[in-house]
Scaffold this motif. Sequence first.
Motif, PDB file in Angstrom:
ATOM      1  N   ARG A 415       1.383  -0.917  -0.417  1.00  0.00           N
ATOM      2  CA  ARG A 415      -0.341  -0.285  -0.575  1.00  0.00           C
ATOM      3  C   ARG A 415       1.089   1.144   0.053  1.00  0.00           C
ATOM      4  O   ARG A 415       0.453   2.355  -0.805  1.00  0.00           O
ATOM      5  N   ARG A 416       2.303   0.743   0.944  1.00  0.00           N
ATOM      6  CA  ARG A 416       2.796   2.098   0.530  1.00  0.00           C
ATOM      7  C   ARG A 416       3.575   2.700  -0.622  1.00  0.00           C
ATOM      8  O   ARG A 416       3.966   3.580  -0.732  1.00  0.00           O
ATOM      9  N   ALA A 417       4.128   1.260  -0.738  1.00  0.00           N
ATOM     10  CA  ALA A 417       4.852   2.024  -1.746  1.00  0.00           C
ATOM     11  C   ALA A 417       3.910   2.014  -3.474  1.00  0.00           C
ATOM     12  O   ALA A 417       4.691   2.585  -4.336  1.00  0.00           O
ATOM     13  N   ASN A 418       2.557   1.162  -3.529  1.00  0.00           N
ATOM     14  CA  ASN A 418       2.114   1.627  -4.595  1.00  0.00           C
ATOM     15  C   ASN A 418       1.008   2.726  -4.364  1.00  0.00           C
ATOM     16  O   ASN A 418      -0.081   2.061  -3.947  1.00  0.00           O
ATOM     17  N   PRO A 419       1.201   3.914  -4.341  1.00  0.00           N
ATOM     18  CA  PRO A 419       0.022   5.131  -3.886  1.00  0.00           C
ATOM     19  C   PRO A 419      -1.240   4.670  -4.739  1.00  0.00           C
ATOM     20  O   PRO A 419      -1.120   4.551  -5.938  1.00  0.00           O
ATOM     21  N   ALA A 420      -2.214   4.988  -4.279  1.00  0.00           N
ATOM     22  CA  ALA A 420      -3.539   4.748  -4.542  1.00  0.00           C
ATOM     23  C   ALA A 420      -3.699   6.356  -5.655  1.00  0.00           C
ATOM     24  O   ALA A 420      -5.029   6.674  -6.786  1.00  0.00           O
ATOM     25  N   VAL A 421      -3.707   7.213  -4.543  1.00  0.00           N
ATOM     26  CA  VAL A 421      -3.498   8.111  -6.091  1.00  0.00           C
ATOM     27  C   VAL A 421      -2.391   8.873  -5.754  1.00  0.00           C
ATOM     28  O   VAL A 421      -1.301   9.205  -4.799  1.00  0.00           O
ATOM     29  N   ILE A 422      -2.346  10.003  -7.050  1.00  0.00           N
ATOM     30  CA  ILE A 422      -1.330  10.170  -7.477  1.00  0.00           C
ATOM     31  C   ILE A 422      -1.836  11.503  -7.918  1.00  0.00           C
ATOM     32  O   ILE A 422      -2.332  12.080  -8.099  1.00  0.00           O
ATOM     33  N   PRO A 423      -1.456  12.722  -7.825  1.00  0.00           N
ATOM     34  CA  PRO A 423      -1.765  14.423  -9.475  1.00  0.00           C
ATOM     35  C   PRO A 423      -1.952  13.796 -10.478  1.00  0.00           C
ATOM     36  O   PRO A 423      -0.711  14.317 -10.340  1.00  0.00           O
ATOM     37  N   ARG A 424      -2.667  13.903 -10.733  1.00  0.00           N
ATOM     38  CA  ARG A 424      -2.623  13.103 -12.099  1.00  0.00           C
ATOM     39  C   ARG A 424      -2.346  14.777 -12.553  1.00  0.00           C
ATOM     40  O   ARG A 424      -3.666  15.335 -12.434  1.00  0.00           O
ATOM     41  N   ASN A 425      -1.856  14.987 -14.029  1.00  0.00           N
ATOM     42  CA  ASN A 425      -1.693  15.667 -14.678  1.00  0.00           C
ATOM     43  C   ASN A 425      -3.033  16.506 -15.188  1.00  0.00           C
ATOM     44  O   ASN A 425      -2.835  17.187 -15.058  1.00  0.00           O
ATOM     45  N   HIS A 426      -4.541  15.671 -15.877  1.00  0.00           N
ATOM     46  CA  HIS A 426      -5.390  16.037 -15.766  1.00  0.00           C
ATOM     47  C   HIS A 426      -6.487  16.398 -14.769  1.00  0.00           C
ATOM     48  O   HIS A 426      -7.634  18.112 -14.923  1.00  0.00           O
ATOM     49  N   ARG A 427      -5.992  16.211 -13.490  1.00  0.00           N
ATOM     50  CA  ARG A 427      -6.360  16.982 -12.673  1.00  0.00           C
ATOM     51  C   ARG A 427      -6.383  18.060 -11.987  1.00  0.00           C
ATOM     52  O   ARG A 427      -6.461  19.091 -11.605  1.00  0.00           O
ATOM     53  N   ILE A 428      -4.422  17.496 -12.022  1.00  0.00           N
ATOM     54  CA  ILE A 428      -4.230  19.516 -11.904  1.00  0.00           C
ATOM     55  C   ILE A 428      -4.899  20.478 -12.498  1.00  0.00           C
ATOM     56  O   ILE A 428      -4.564  21.791 -12.183  1.00  0.00           O
ATOM     57  N   GLU A 429      -4.452  20.343 -14.117  1.00  0.00           N
ATOM     58  CA  GLU A 429      -4.896  21.098 -14.772  1.00  0.00           C
ATOM     59  C   GLU A 429      -5.914  21.951 -15.019  1.00  0.00           C
ATOM     60  O   GLU A 429      -6.421  22.855 -15.166  1.00  0.00           O
ATOM     61  N   ALA A 430      -7.407  20.793 -14.488  1.00  0.00           N
ATOM     62  CA  ALA A 430      -8.652  21.109 -14.343  1.00  0.00           C
ATOM     63  C   ALA A 430      -8.938  21.624 -12.598  1.00  0.00           C
ATOM     64  O   ALA A 430      -9.071  22.627 -12.974  1.00  0.00           O
ATOM     65  N   VAL A 431      -8.162  21.716 -11.901  1.00  0.00           N
ATOM     66  CA  VAL A 431      -7.766  22.304 -11.046  1.00  0.00           C
ATOM     67  C   VAL A 431      -7.048  24.101 -10.993  1.00  0.00           C
ATOM     68  O   VAL A 431      -7.578  24.977 -10.653  1.00  0.00           O
ATOM     69  N   ILE A 432      -6.485  24.383 -11.561  1.00  0.00           N
ATOM     70  CA  ILE A 432      -5.919  25.140 -12.114  1.00  0.00           C
ATOM     71  C   ILE A 432      -6.643  25.768 -13.220  1.00  0.00           C
ATOM     72  O   ILE A 432      -7.281  27.333 -12.902  1.00  0.00           O
ATOM     73  N   ARG A 433      -7.163  25.467 -13.917  1.00  0.00           N
ATOM     74  CA  ARG A 433      -8.626  26.054 -15.267  1.00  0.00           C
ATOM     75  C   ARG A 433      -9.655  26.661 -13.949  1.00  0.00           C
ATOM     76  O   ARG A 433      -9.903  27.904 -14.296  1.00  0.00           O
ATOM     77  N   ALA A 434      -9.925  25.285 -13.179  1.00  0.00           N
ATOM     78  CA  ALA A 434     -11.103  26.414 -11.985  1.00  0.00           C
ATOM     79  C   ALA A 434     -10.217  27.795 -11.411  1.00  0.00           C
ATOM     80  O   ALA A 434     -10.998  28.813 -11.367  1.00  0.00           O
ATOM     81  N   ALA A 435      -8.915  27.919 -10.676  1.00  0.00           N
ATOM     82  CA  ALA A 435      -9.092  29.071 -10.206  1.00  0.00           C
ATOM     83  C   ALA A 435      -8.550  30.079 -11.436  1.00  0.00           C
ATOM     84  O   ALA A 435      -8.603  30.794 -10.975  1.00  0.00           O
ATOM     85  N   VAL A 436      -7.907  30.105 -12.215  1.00  0.00           N
ATOM     86  CA  VAL A 436      -7.748  30.705 -12.907  1.00  0.00           C
ATOM     87  C   VAL A 436      -8.844  31.433 -13.616  1.00  0.00           C
ATOM     88  O   VAL A 436      -8.491  32.461 -13.836  1.00  0.00           O
ATOM     89  N   ASP A 437      -9.891  30.875 -14.472  1.00  0.00           N
ATOM     90  CA  ASP A 437     -10.734  30.939 -14.961  1.00  0.00           C
ATOM     91  C   ASP A 437     -12.013  31.867 -13.975  1.00  0.00           C
ATOM     92  O   ASP A 437     -12.754  32.514 -14.309  1.00  0.00           O
ATOM     93  N   ASN A 438     -12.156  30.848 -13.244  1.00  0.00           N
ATOM     94  CA  ASN A 438     -13.631  31.550 -11.895  1.00  0.00           C
ATOM     95  C   ASN A 438     -12.686  32.020 -10.482  1.00  0.00           C
ATOM     96  O   ASN A 438     -13.927  31.738  -9.883  1.00  0.00           O
ATOM     97  N   GLU A 439     -11.654  31.657 -10.486  1.00  0.00           N
ATOM     98  CA  GLU A 439     -10.897  32.337  -8.829  1.00  0.00           C
ATOM     99  C   GLU A 439     -11.979  31.128  -8.106  1.00  0.00           C
ATOM    100  O   GLU A 439     -11.920  31.414  -6.632  1.00  0.00           O
ATOM    101  N   ASP A 440     -11.617  29.996  -8.211  1.00  0.00           N
ATOM    102  CA  ASP A 440     -12.433  28.306  -7.462  1.00  0.00           C
ATOM    103  C   ASP A 440     -11.243  28.277  -7.122  1.00  0.00           C
ATOM    104  O   ASP A 440     -10.816  27.872  -7.501  1.00  0.00           O
ATOM    105  N   PHE A 441     -11.055  28.063  -6.549  1.00  0.00           N
ATOM    106  CA  PHE A 441     -10.411  27.612  -5.003  1.00  0.00           C
ATOM    107  C   PHE A 441     -11.198  25.492  -4.621  1.00  0.00           C
ATOM    108  O   PHE A 441      -9.931  25.254  -4.301  1.00  0.00           O
ATOM    109  N   ALA A 442     -12.034  25.596  -4.623  1.00  0.00           N
ATOM    110  CA  ALA A 442     -12.579  24.419  -3.841  1.00  0.00           C
ATOM    111  C   ALA A 442     -11.889  23.232  -4.738  1.00  0.00           C
ATOM    112  O   ALA A 442     -11.270  22.502  -3.817  1.00  0.00           O
TER     113      ALA A 442
END
Length: 481
Positions: A415-442
């Motif tokens: 479990r430790r060696a194989n994380p279930a969650v990683i910061p996937r790029n497409h999710r990071i992009e979605a986070v950035i889009r929301a923050a940049v386009d809508n000032e939405d940091f949720a």
Amino acid sequence: MEQLPFAFDNSYARLPPHFFQRVDPTPVAEPRLIEVNRALAEELGIDADRLTAAMLGGNEVPFGAEPLAMAYAGHQFGYFVPQLGDGRAILLGEVIDRNGLRRDIQLKGSGLTAFSRRGDGRAALGPVLREYLVGEAMAAFGIPTTRALAAVTTGQPVLREMPLPGAVLTRVASSHLRVGSFQFFAAREDKEGLKALADYAIARHYPEAAQADKPYRAFLQMVVERQAALIAQWQRVGFIHGVMNTDNCSIAGETIDFGPCAFMDGFDPNKVFSSIDEGGRYAYNNQPRMAQWNLFRLAECLLPLLADTEEDSVAEAELALERYKTAFEEAYLAALRGKLGLLTAQPDDMELAQDFLKLMATEQADFTITFRRLGDETLRHLFADKAVIDDWLTRWSLRLAQEPDRDEERRAVMRRANPAVIPRNHRIEAVIRAAVDNEDFAPFREMLAALKDPSDDHPEFALYQQPPRSEELVLRTFCGT
Ligand code: AMP
Ligand code: MG
């Protein structure tokens, strides 16, 4: 009277004046908090309630800070630049954390310095959020890394290909000493400066080296070992740094300077994300070799300190550098054993792991999900060619049959060696889009929460475990400078 969140205890500012430029952050229009990392503040002995947006945006210099921009040089994509330095970062000072470790507090994106060259000294919001998320994920994976203490927006645009909202990241590092720091003095044939820097690095990071027979060789060897161990951990989680220049290679062995970095989805050993890495110099599979290349550059800098004659110095350097290959292989094999759930060592383990990786590469299987499903019936569904995966799974179960009967422990290791969650790029992009386009940091906060405890499955964060659909795939990442 100034508030006092930081108990600064500065040491770098005591080094000779040509090691840095004393410079205050440039105030910004309207600093506003995005996030304060309370858990990290606690670890650093910092009163998070007294951290203000004004301080974190650079509008107010906190009591005890001695702001400065560090001088360094570096090889960028193989080409030497004798002066880089903190062009958009300012070290406020150092604090001693709850474990007695000295940590740098630095503002990144805080305005012009003597090292800004043609840059504006600023950071855009997107890269600040990416650095925050990826650094915190690395920490959660147990991988040495710089951290994010806070992020603020500046209320000021930065001009990139287009105007973008500006931000400042408060970065925490074991130190900001880089291979490039040594190159700065070596390039100037400043032996005194070089020695002062090496002695400082030894005292701060490798005090055992001072006791060794040959302190500078011991120091070099310890940096070599720390870097080898670090890169093995990057390989373990499918992390691609993207810009492994010598100025981004930490003497303390931490992951530093998250630019166009990304985690792989489908496994491809030659994967490159960075738009500026056209030759694939810093491709996933090249990372071990590139770290070694950087360490050779460090060794070259240290030659004048290693012995009295050039011949002897080169021999000392070679002794220290020799450790890289074995240190990396040991650390990488240990990481792979963990991923396969092997608690003991057998001679064919590397081959077993490599054959699995080859199968994954053939089918571009998702690196994270595939390892996570090891031991699960559903693993087979990830492979089109059932015969080859079944064959490998048989070999793996035969190997497991040689293991001690400690399944509970094995599951925990996997479990430790194989994380279930990683910061996937497409999710990071979605986070950035929301923050940049809508000032939405949720979305940013939700992703931070999802990455907090990546070893366990969290059904509520299932979104963050899913690989990108084809239309969500991020093929290129940009430096964002
Ligand atoms: P990096 O690619 O972030 O590792 O940066 C490489 C060099 O460029 C460092 O010396 C940075 O300080 C400098 N740099 C990057 N972006 C900027 C910027 N916007 N303004 C000034 N200097 C920068
Ligand atoms: Mg850098």
